[in-house]
Design a protein around this motif. Sequence first.
Motif, PDB file in Angstrom:
ATOM      1  N   PHE A 208       0.853  -1.185   0.000  1.00  0.00           N
ATOM      2  CA  PHE A 208       0.000   0.000   0.000  1.00  0.00           C
ATOM      3  C   PHE A 208       0.890   1.237   0.000  1.00  0.00           C
ATOM      4  O   PHE A 208       1.904   1.270   0.702  1.00  0.00           O
TER       5      PHE A 208
ATOM      6  N   THR B  59       5.498   4.485   6.032  1.00  0.00           N
ATOM      7  CA  THR B  59       4.629   5.108   7.045  1.00  0.00           C
ATOM      8  C   THR B  59       4.365   6.575   6.752  1.00  0.00           C
ATOM      9  O   THR B  59       3.550   7.185   7.421  1.00  0.00           O
TER      10      THR B  59
ATOM     11  N   ASN C 131      11.843  10.258  -1.334  1.00  0.00           N
ATOM     12  CA  ASN C 131      12.688   9.081  -1.101  1.00  0.00           C
ATOM     13  C   ASN C 131      11.836   7.797  -1.165  1.00  0.00           C
ATOM     14  O   ASN C 131      10.902   7.641  -0.374  1.00  0.00           O
TER      15      ASN C 131
END
Length: 375
Positions: A68, A299, A313
């Motif tokens: 995801f 996250t 990144n």
Amino acid sequence: MAKYRIAWLPGDGVGVDVMNAARKVLDAVKLDAEYLHGDIGCEFWCKEGNPLPERTVKVLNESDVALFGTITSPSKEEAAKELAPELQGKGLIYSSPIVTMRQSFDLYACVRPCRSFAKNPLNCRENIDITVFRETTEGLYSGIEFCPIPEDVRVVIEKHNTKMTRFNKFPAGEVALSARIMTQTGCERIIRKAFEFAKANNKPSVTLVEKSNMLRETGGLMLRTMKRIATEYPDISWNEANIDALCMWLLKNPERYHVLVAENMFGDIISDLCAQLVGGLGFACSGNIGDRYAIFEPTHGPALKYAGQNKVNPLATILAAMMMIDWLGEKEPARRIHAAVAVVVAEAKARTSDMGGSTTTSDMADAVVEALKRV
Ligand SMILES: NC(=O)c1ccc[n+]([C@@H]2O[C@H](COP(=O)([O-])OP(=O)(O)OC[C@H]3O[C@@H](n4cnc5c(N)ncnc54)[C@H](O)[C@@H]3O)[C@@H](O)[C@H]2O)c1
């Protein structure tokens, strides 16, 4: 037929860029997989009134695992305004897709490895290797909340705990209540997962992150469960740290900690702190893991100001993909991806903007692919 079916959920903002980067790396290790695209995120909330359409839930049900990207999580008010005009006023309520997926698939463990890569300019300290196990189905984030507190609820609480009377002097609309509900089953399975990980990876200690001296009932339940389960792992030492004190200790002596286990909110706090110790959002990956299914993700959020710019990144997502294939049992390709990321960071030729350079998202992925030839 491919060996694995992977649900592929890029989501909003930079999710597409970082997922494309991860795909390059998965293809480079020749993962035998079929990728099933799933619609998720703000676009589908605005157009359809559901950020996690039923067709995506079907894709998840038909896959072995999911990767995801990122999604925007608007507030209740923002979400209502963003709805297409024909959907306004229909009582639709925005629910965070990741929370919905965790609950529907019982993904009770949010696992966040925080390892410092040598020569990462963003490291707070070298030699950090901490894995956080955060419970994600219970605790203060269970969503059992009131404002105002219904009178019958207030009366029942007051009957069982006279401390409630202290709040009676305030007008009803000015008092809010959030319940921290925890079960022995919930405590047991997250603690066991942390110990099993420690055992499988030769980690010397597991630390319970709590505040059982203040939250005597819920924290006490967690602590009692920890003490009982720890007896099954005599070779692993354990201790309890108060959340507040641990925040200081983690900054001072992070190398003393190996595995941290916590309920939902304390785990949320401590996992962000640990992530920042080893490079922050560009490096922070996590897995939402249950007994039968798992969803892996970076996250960070959608970083909308960089959406479509090929700038952020991708290493967090590449490391999430690494965790995913490790969970699938592909240990050697997973080891190689980790080793390739370590080479790229140590060689210091590729540096994205968060690391002080100008390497693009896709070039960073190419650097990892190139390093894979050498590990
Ligand atoms: N899992 C998720 O999808 C997720 C996670 C966190 C926040 N959110 C939601 O995203 C929205 C925006 O949140 P936010 O702005 O606090 O967080 P964010 O992670 O979207 O971005 C904050 C800033 O962090 C930096 N950043 C983020 N990812 C990066 C990367 N891979 N490389 C380099 N720099 C990076 C950027 O400077 C960015 O502007 C909110 O609605 C929030 O609720 C979603």
